[in-house]
Design a protein around this motif. Structure first.
Motif, mmCIF file in Angstrom:
data_model
loop_
_atom_site.group_PDB
_atom_site.id
_atom_site.type_symbol
_atom_site.label_atom_id
_atom_site.label_comp_id
_atom_site.label_asym_id
_atom_site.label_seq_id
_atom_site.Cartn_x
_atom_site.Cartn_y
_atom_site.Cartn_z
ATOM 1 N N THR A 1 -12.557 7.694 -8.102
ATOM 2 C CA THR A 1 -12.311 8.918 -8.874
ATOM 3 C C THR A 1 -12.181 8.565 -10.348
ATOM 4 O O THR A 1 -11.554 7.560 -10.689
ATOM 5 N N LEU B 1 -9.464 2.163 6.477
ATOM 6 C CA LEU B 1 -10.327 2.897 5.541
ATOM 7 C C LEU B 1 -11.266 1.932 4.809
ATOM 8 O O LEU B 1 -12.458 2.201 4.654
ATOM 9 N N LEU C 1 -1.994 8.025 -0.056
ATOM 10 C CA LEU C 1 -2.104 9.193 -0.939
ATOM 11 C C LEU C 1 -1.120 10.261 -0.481
ATOM 12 O O LEU C 1 -0.839 10.368 0.717
ATOM 13 N N PRO C 2 -0.587 11.050 -1.411
ATOM 14 C CA PRO C 2 0.403 12.057 -0.998
ATOM 15 C C PRO C 2 -0.240 13.134 -0.118
ATOM 16 O O PRO C 2 -1.220 13.762 -0.525
ATOM 17 N N ALA C 3 0.285 13.285 1.067
ATOM 18 C CA ALA C 3 -0.202 14.301 2.005
ATOM 19 C C ALA C 3 0.852 14.482 3.081
ATOM 20 O O ALA C 3 1.791 13.697 3.187
ATOM 21 N N ARG C 4 0.665 15.524 3.889
ATOM 22 C CA ARG C 4 1.636 15.775 4.964
ATOM 23 C C ARG C 4 1.603 14.650 6.000
ATOM 24 O O ARG C 4 2.622 14.161 6.435
ATOM 25 N N CYS D 1 -3.874 5.899 -7.538
ATOM 26 C CA CYS D 1 -4.076 5.961 -6.081
ATOM 27 C C CYS D 1 -5.420 6.614 -5.748
ATOM 28 O O CYS D 1 -6.028 6.292 -4.727
ATOM 29 N N LEU D 2 -5.892 7.507 -6.617
ATOM 30 C CA LEU D 2 -7.209 8.127 -6.398
ATOM 31 C C LEU D 2 -8.314 7.294 -7.035
ATOM 32 O O LEU D 2 -9.416 7.197 -6.514
ATOM 33 N N LEU E 1 -8.238 13.072 1.992
ATOM 34 C CA LEU E 1 -8.289 13.104 0.524
ATOM 35 C C LEU E 1 -9.011 11.858 -0.013
ATOM 36 O O LEU E 1 -9.823 11.957 -0.942
ATOM 37 N N ALA E 2 -8.720 10.705 0.595
ATOM 38 C CA ALA E 2 -9.374 9.458 0.163
ATOM 39 C C ALA E 2 -10.880 9.538 0.420
ATOM 40 O O ALA E 2 -11.688 9.119 -0.424
ATOM 41 N N LYS F 1 -12.655 12.244 0.558
ATOM 42 C CA LYS F 1 -13.204 13.202 -0.420
ATOM 43 C C LYS F 1 -13.460 12.490 -1.747
ATOM 44 O O LYS F 1 -14.485 12.683 -2.381
ATOM 45 N N ALA F 2 -12.476 11.671 -2.145
ATOM 46 C CA ALA F 2 -12.615 10.932 -3.407
ATOM 47 C C ALA F 2 -13.806 9.978 -3.345
ATOM 48 O O ALA F 2 -14.491 9.756 -4.342
ATOM 49 N N ARG G 1 -8.785 4.225 -7.219
ATOM 50 C CA ARG G 1 -9.292 3.094 -6.426
ATOM 51 C C ARG G 1 -10.439 3.519 -5.515
ATOM 52 O O ARG G 1 -11.194 2.677 -5.041
ATOM 53 N N TYR G 2 -10.534 4.834 -5.233
ATOM 54 C CA TYR G 2 -11.628 5.320 -4.387
ATOM 55 C C TYR G 2 -12.791 5.858 -5.226
ATOM 56 O O TYR G 2 -13.611 6.621 -4.732
ATOM 57 N N GLU H 1 0.556 18.169 -3.887
ATOM 58 C CA GLU H 1 1.255 17.525 -2.769
ATOM 59 C C GLU H 1 2.592 16.944 -3.222
ATOM 60 O O GLU H 1 3.565 16.951 -2.475
ATOM 61 N N GLU I 1 0.830 -1.201 0.000
ATOM 62 C CA GLU I 1 0.000 0.000 0.000
ATOM 63 C C GLU I 1 0.869 1.257 0.000
ATOM 64 O O GLU I 1 1.847 1.334 0.736
ATOM 65 N N ASN J 1 -15.094 17.589 -8.697
ATOM 66 C CA ASN J 1 -14.441 17.135 -7.467
ATOM 67 C C ASN J 1 -13.238 16.257 -7.801
ATOM 68 O O ASN J 1 -12.191 16.352 -7.165
ATOM 69 N N ASN K 1 -9.365 16.810 -6.898
ATOM 70 C CA ASN K 1 -8.563 15.801 -6.187
ATOM 71 C C ASN K 1 -7.266 15.494 -6.944
ATOM 72 O O ASN K 1 -6.218 15.300 -6.334
#
Lengths: 320, 228
Positions: free
Chosen positions: B89, A144, A90-93, B83-84, A101-102, A104-105, B86-87, B13, A87, B2, B6
């Motif tokens: 998008t 998640l 997702l790119p984030a701080r 990576c997006l 972000l996930a 939101k998606a 899969r959710y 990022e 795994e 949206n 994203n």
């Protein structure tokens, strides 16, 4: 069930003539409920999960979830919760940012903290994404996946391998709830103990070949030796009475196929009987079983162990 | 919408961190220095030489390449949004978001590199500095956008986006000429806009059009070749 995807499509989750990265001609279908595929990553379980979740496009054949290919249908993927062998968040701080972000998606308004809290992972929220170990990344992905609302498919690679960081009871309870709610729960397990704990129906993936319970063969109980001799008839007659030989076949020409329980005993018996009759043997070699037979035997063995372990667990539960 | 947002978020990022601004600053300083050296060698032609050679010939394509590589996480543009995806998008929308960030970042690079080079190549009281800036900054912006779309589309070739590397080489080699072979690549048209020799005798107005066509074709190709 008010699920439009489920109501309007036929066929549940189906793999048809699937060939992809080591998976060879997989034909299988899964209905609502829990299904465990026994096999290691080397056998292709990781690829199977990625294909089921629509994360990769099959090289040939098809993967259909209620008649729709998840790879090319975004709305279908939204109803799939997945956990892959490897795994990458997702790119984030931090972890909370990646989960936000996930979510939101996914079109959900919940907070990342609530997702982590359910799995007892609230302390992960402020952790930097780059500092997560591969196991921790899988744990976050699992939290998640299990928090997703009304999934039609949960495709999880080795979910029990993260037990210890997340409580096993919570994990198994959530999977049972999802299964009872009509979702297809497809898990993989490399250990038969894990497969037993996950429950449901079990199939085997062996070096890319699919072995449903029905196609699992018995363990290989006999060996065969090919014997070349100038007098096959006489030797066959003599061997048919030998106690260590279970059967003799004439393969044509000067060749016999001799079956028995143990390689050494059969070979010894052939040589002793040939010597007693003064029959000259020109060649003696083992007759290797086909790869299909070996795979079927391996699956049969796994299935037998699985059933035995399940039986023992059920018995223990009844006693307690 | 949206999904596009994203996609833009993951690209932003990926651009985060000190290395991207550091490389941009160093490039700007280097181009300023090249501009000063060119001015000391030949004050009259120094702005043109610096822009056509160092800025639009080398620095901008390289920066756009690096930006494209970074926003795509070093892989194919379509795989960079998996990576997006899969959710749930839509890959196409997310890809547009990634392209948008890539194009704006490259355009910003184009503008800053152009300004740095011109400040070095012109003397401080030069009357032509402002005119040069006004014209060249526009070219830098558009060239940055087109290069970003070009590298994005090229990354769809090869398992791990290796096409992007080939696109950079082909643009260097074939784009340097003026024949029909240079027409599909941005370099020749950018050179034409800067006053260099044109590609197949296209006017400067047509060079703008050619750049726009390359950009639109690349963006369309990227979207068409990506699954939902």
């Amino acid at each position: 069930m008010s699920d439009s995807l489920r109501d309007t499509r036929r066929g549940d989750l189906g793999f048809q003539g699937l060939n992809h990265a080591g998976l060879a001609n997989i034909n299988a279908s899964f209905s609502a409920g829990t299904h465990v595929v026994v096999g290691t990553e080397h056998d292709g379980t990781a690829t199977l999960i990625e294909l089921a979740a629509g994360l990769v496009q099959p090289v040939s054949g098809s993967v259909l979830l209620y008649g729709v290919a998840p790879w090319s249908h975004a709305r279908t993927r939204r109803r799939i919760a997945s956990l892959c062998a490897s795994e990458t968040p997702l790119p984030a701080r931090n972890v909370a940012g990646a989960l936000t972000l996930a979510l939101k998606a996914l079109g959900e308004t919940r907070s990342a903290l609530s997702v982590l809290d359910d799995a007892g992972l609230a302390h992960f929220a402020s952790k930097r994404v780059s500092s997560l170990t591969p196991l921790e990344a899988r744990v976050v992905a699992l939290s998640l996946a299990l928090s997703q609302r009304e999934p039609v498919l949960l495709a999880l690679h080795e979910p029990l391998s993260v037990v210890g960081i997340v409580p096993e009871a919570w994990l198994l309870r959530t999977l049972t709830e999802r299964s009872a709610a009509g979702a297809i729960v497809l898990c993989t397990a490399s250990r038969l103990e894990d497969a037993t704990r996950l429950g449901g129906s079990a199939s085997t993936l062996s070096r890319g070949s699919w072995l449903a319970p029905a196609s699992a063969g018995p363990p290989l109980g006999s060996v065969a030796l090919r014997v070349h001799t100038a007098e096959p008839r006489r030797l066959a007659a003599r061997l048919s009475e030998a106690p260590d030989v279970s059967g003799v076949e004439w393969a044509g020409g000067h060749e016999l196929i001799v079956h028995g329980g143990e390689l050494e005993r059969v070979a010894h018996s052939i040589v002793a009987n040939a010597r007693a009759e003064a029959i000259r043997i020109t060649a003696l070699k083992p007759d290797a079983p086909s790869l299909d037979a070996l795979a079927a035997a391996r699956a049969g063995l796994a299935q037998a162990y699985y059933e035995r372990a399940r039986g023992a667990e059920t018995g223990a539960k009844r006693q307690s | 919408m949206n999904d596009l947002r994203n996609g833009a978020t993951i690209a932003r990022e990926r651009m985060r961190g000190p290395s991207a601004p550091l490389i941009l600053c160093l490039s700007c300083v280097a181009l300023f220095a090249i501009g000063v050296l060119e001015r000391q060698s030949d004050a009259l032609s120094s702005p043109d030489d610096t822009l056509a050679g160092a800025v639009f010939g080398i620095a901008l394509p390289l920066m756009a390449y690096l930006v494209s590589e970074r926003v795509s996480d070093g892989t194919r543009l379509d795989r960079s949004v998996d990576c997006l995806a899969r959710y749930g998008t839509n890959r196409r929308a997310a890809l547009c978001g990634v392209l948008l960030v890539s194009a704006l970042s490259s355009a910003l690079c184009g503008v800053l590199l152009t300004v740095s080079a011109l400040l070095g190549a012109h003397s401080t009281h030069s009357p032509t500095l402002l005119i040069d800036l006004r014209v060249s900054v526009g070219i830098g912006f558009v060239a940055g956008v087109v290069y970003a779309l070009y590298f994005g589309a090229a990354s769809l070739l090869g398992k791990r986006g290796g096409g992007r590397k080939w696109a950079l080489i082909i643009d260097f080699v074939l784009g340097a000429g003026g024949s029909g072979l240079a027409a599909p690549w941005p370099r020749g048209h950018v050179r034409n806009l800067l006053g260099g020799h044109p590609v197949i005798d296209l006017s400067q107005a047509n060079a703008w059009l050619a750049l726009a066509l390359i950009g639109v074709a690349c963006a369309t190709l990227s979207v068409m070749r990506t699954a939902e």
